[in-house]
Write a protein that holds these residues in place. Structure first.
Motif, PDB file in Angstrom:
ATOM      1  N   GLU A 117       0.835  -1.214   0.000  1.00 57.96           N
ATOM      2  CA  GLU A 117       0.000   0.000   0.000  1.00 57.96           C
ATOM      3  C   GLU A 117       0.864   1.257   0.000  1.00 57.96           C
ATOM      4  O   GLU A 117       0.566   2.237  -0.686  1.00 57.96           O
ATOM      5  CB  GLU A 117      -0.927  -0.020   1.224  1.00 57.96           C
ATOM      6  N   GLU A 119       3.827   1.490  -1.333  1.00 56.11           N
ATOM      7  CA  GLU A 119       4.396   1.605  -2.676  1.00 56.11           C
ATOM      8  C   GLU A 119       3.371   2.156  -3.665  1.00 56.11           C
ATOM      9  O   GLU A 119       3.703   2.981  -4.521  1.00 56.11           O
ATOM     10  CB  GLU A 119       4.918   0.254  -3.148  1.00 56.11           C
ATOM     11  N   ARG A 120       2.114   1.753  -3.526  1.00 57.40           N
ATOM     12  CA  ARG A 120       1.060   2.268  -4.402  1.00 57.40           C
ATOM     13  C   ARG A 120       0.926   3.785  -4.241  1.00 57.40           C
ATOM     14  O   ARG A 120       0.856   4.529  -5.224  1.00 57.40           O
ATOM     15  CB  ARG A 120      -0.275   1.579  -4.105  1.00 57.40           C
ATOM     16  N   VAL A 121       0.916   4.248  -2.983  1.00 59.30           N
ATOM     17  CA  VAL A 121       0.804   5.693  -2.726  1.00 59.30           C
ATOM     18  C   VAL A 121       2.029   6.424  -3.271  1.00 59.30           C
ATOM     19  O   VAL A 121       1.914   7.491  -3.885  1.00 59.30           O
ATOM     20  CB  VAL A 121       0.610   5.962  -1.220  1.00 59.30           C
ATOM     21  N   LEU A 123       4.038   5.600  -5.761  1.00 60.71           N
ATOM     22  CA  LEU A 123       3.994   5.653  -7.229  1.00 60.71           C
ATOM     23  C   LEU A 123       2.935   6.637  -7.716  1.00 60.71           C
ATOM     24  O   LEU A 123       3.136   7.325  -8.733  1.00 60.71           O
ATOM     25  CB  LEU A 123       3.747   4.256  -7.799  1.00 60.71           C
ATOM     26  N   ASP A 124       1.808   6.732  -6.982  1.00 58.23           N
ATOM     27  CA  ASP A 124       0.780   7.725  -7.333  1.00 58.23           C
ATOM     28  C   ASP A 124       1.326   9.143  -7.204  1.00 58.23           C
ATOM     29  O   ASP A 124       1.059  10.002  -8.045  1.00 58.23           O
ATOM     30  CB  ASP A 124      -0.452   7.572  -6.432  1.00 58.23           C
ATOM     31  N   VAL A 125       2.094   9.411  -6.133  1.00 57.68           N
ATOM     32  CA  VAL A 125       2.666  10.746  -5.922  1.00 57.68           C
ATOM     33  C   VAL A 125       3.697  11.051  -7.009  1.00 57.68           C
ATOM     34  O   VAL A 125       3.737  12.166  -7.548  1.00 57.68           O
ATOM     35  CB  VAL A 125       3.284  10.870  -4.509  1.00 57.68           C
ATOM     36  N   ALA A 127       3.735   9.932 -10.024  1.00 53.58           N
ATOM     37  CA  ALA A 127       3.062  10.098 -11.321  1.00 53.58           C
ATOM     38  C   ALA A 127       2.163  11.332 -11.364  1.00 53.58           C
ATOM     39  O   ALA A 127       1.736  11.751 -12.439  1.00 53.58           O
ATOM     40  CB  ALA A 127       2.236   8.854 -11.636  1.00 53.58           C
ATOM     41  N   SER A 128       1.888  11.914 -10.210  1.00 55.87           N
ATOM     42  CA  SER A 128       0.952  13.033 -10.134  1.00 55.87           C
ATOM     43  C   SER A 128       1.670  14.366 -10.327  1.00 55.87           C
ATOM     44  O   SER A 128       2.819  14.532  -9.914  1.00 55.87           O
ATOM     45  CB  SER A 128       0.256  13.014  -8.771  1.00 55.87           C
ATOM     46  N   ARG A 131       2.999  17.402  -6.088  1.00 62.39           N
ATOM     47  CA  ARG A 131       4.158  16.764  -5.465  1.00 62.39           C
ATOM     48  C   ARG A 131       3.924  16.415  -4.002  1.00 62.39           C
ATOM     49  O   ARG A 131       4.776  15.804  -3.373  1.00 62.39           O
ATOM     50  CB  ARG A 131       5.368  17.678  -5.592  1.00 62.39           C
ATOM     51  N   ARG A 133       0.867  15.479  -0.718  1.00 60.44           N
ATOM     52  CA  ARG A 133      -0.473  15.218  -0.172  1.00 60.44           C
ATOM     53  C   ARG A 133      -0.405  15.378   1.336  1.00 60.44           C
ATOM     54  O   ARG A 133       0.585  14.991   1.958  1.00 60.44           O
ATOM     55  CB  ARG A 133      -0.927  13.801  -0.495  1.00 60.44           C
ATOM     56  N   GLN A 148       6.969  14.358  -2.684  1.00 63.27           N
ATOM     57  CA  GLN A 148       8.163  14.134  -3.485  1.00 63.27           C
ATOM     58  C   GLN A 148       9.084  15.319  -3.289  1.00 63.27           C
ATOM     59  O   GLN A 148       8.665  16.472  -3.373  1.00 63.27           O
ATOM     60  CB  GLN A 148       7.788  13.996  -4.955  1.00 63.27           C
TER      61      GLN A 148
END
Length: 197
Positions: A117, A119-121, A123-125, A127-128, A131, A133, A148
């Motif tokens: 979970e 890693e999913r977050v 990778l979302d950051v 790709a977004s 930079r 959340r 990031q």
């Protein structure tokens, strides 16, 4: 073994055993502590996110200490002085023992358990276009921010009280710029103090 019957000539005592009320009070305090242990407590983000668990956890511990003292006094009078017995004597200690056993045998999920979970977050950051959340929850972990930074690593900054900054870093390009970063395997690091942008 049930309660001993009063025989003719026995002196009837006013001593009462620990009963339903004490067990219910103990149960409520134990439920609060279990919810805090497994992070099932509703979290409030912000600078005071730690205050509610501290307040309610401290109150629950105080209630357990008082309930334990009342239980000991009533049990000593009922069993020791009156030489009587009831199964209600064992109710409150059984509730506490069951909660303690479950906390030891079923620990809350660790970072390693939640790594997919995380890693999913991360990778979302990456790709977004955004930079950063704020106020992110992953399982039992609360983060003040997930962002990031200039080293292309994603920092998961814990919502802990105090001056130190701690959390985890997803850094597929190698060691992040965070001080005190400890490599956990793969692209993951744990940090204790981080530089702030």
């Amino acid at each position: 073994m049930g309660e001993r019957q009063v025989e003719p000539g026995d002196i009837v005592s006013d001593n009462k055993p620990p009963g339903r009320i004490l067990t219910a009070i103990t149960g409520v305090a134990v439920i609060v502590l279990v919810c805090l242990h497994y992070d099932w407590w509703p979290s409030r983000f912000g600078d005071m996110a730690w205050a509610d668990p501290l307040l309610f956890g401290g109150t629950a511990l105080l209630v357990l200490i008082v309930a334990g003292t009342v239980w000991a006094i009533r049990t000593l009078h009922f069993v020791g002085q009156d030489r009587r017995w009831t199964w209600w004597i064992m109710a409150a200690p059984t509730v506490v023992a069951a909660a303690a056993a479950s906390a030891l045998l079923l620990p809350p999920p660790s970072f390693d358990d939640m790594r997919p979970e995380f890693e999913r977050v991360a990778l979302d950051v990456l790709a977004s276009p955004e930079r950063s959340r704020s106020n992110v929850e992953i399982g039992r972990f609360d983060f003040r921010s997930v962002r990031q930074r200039s080293d292309n690593a994603v920092y998961f900054v814990r919502a802990d009280p105090g001056m130190a900054v701690s959390g985890w870093v997803y850094s597929p390009d190698g060691t992040p710029t965070a001080s005190s970063a400890t490599h956990l395997g793969g692209p993951w690091y744990e940090f204790l103090v981080a530089w702030r942008d």
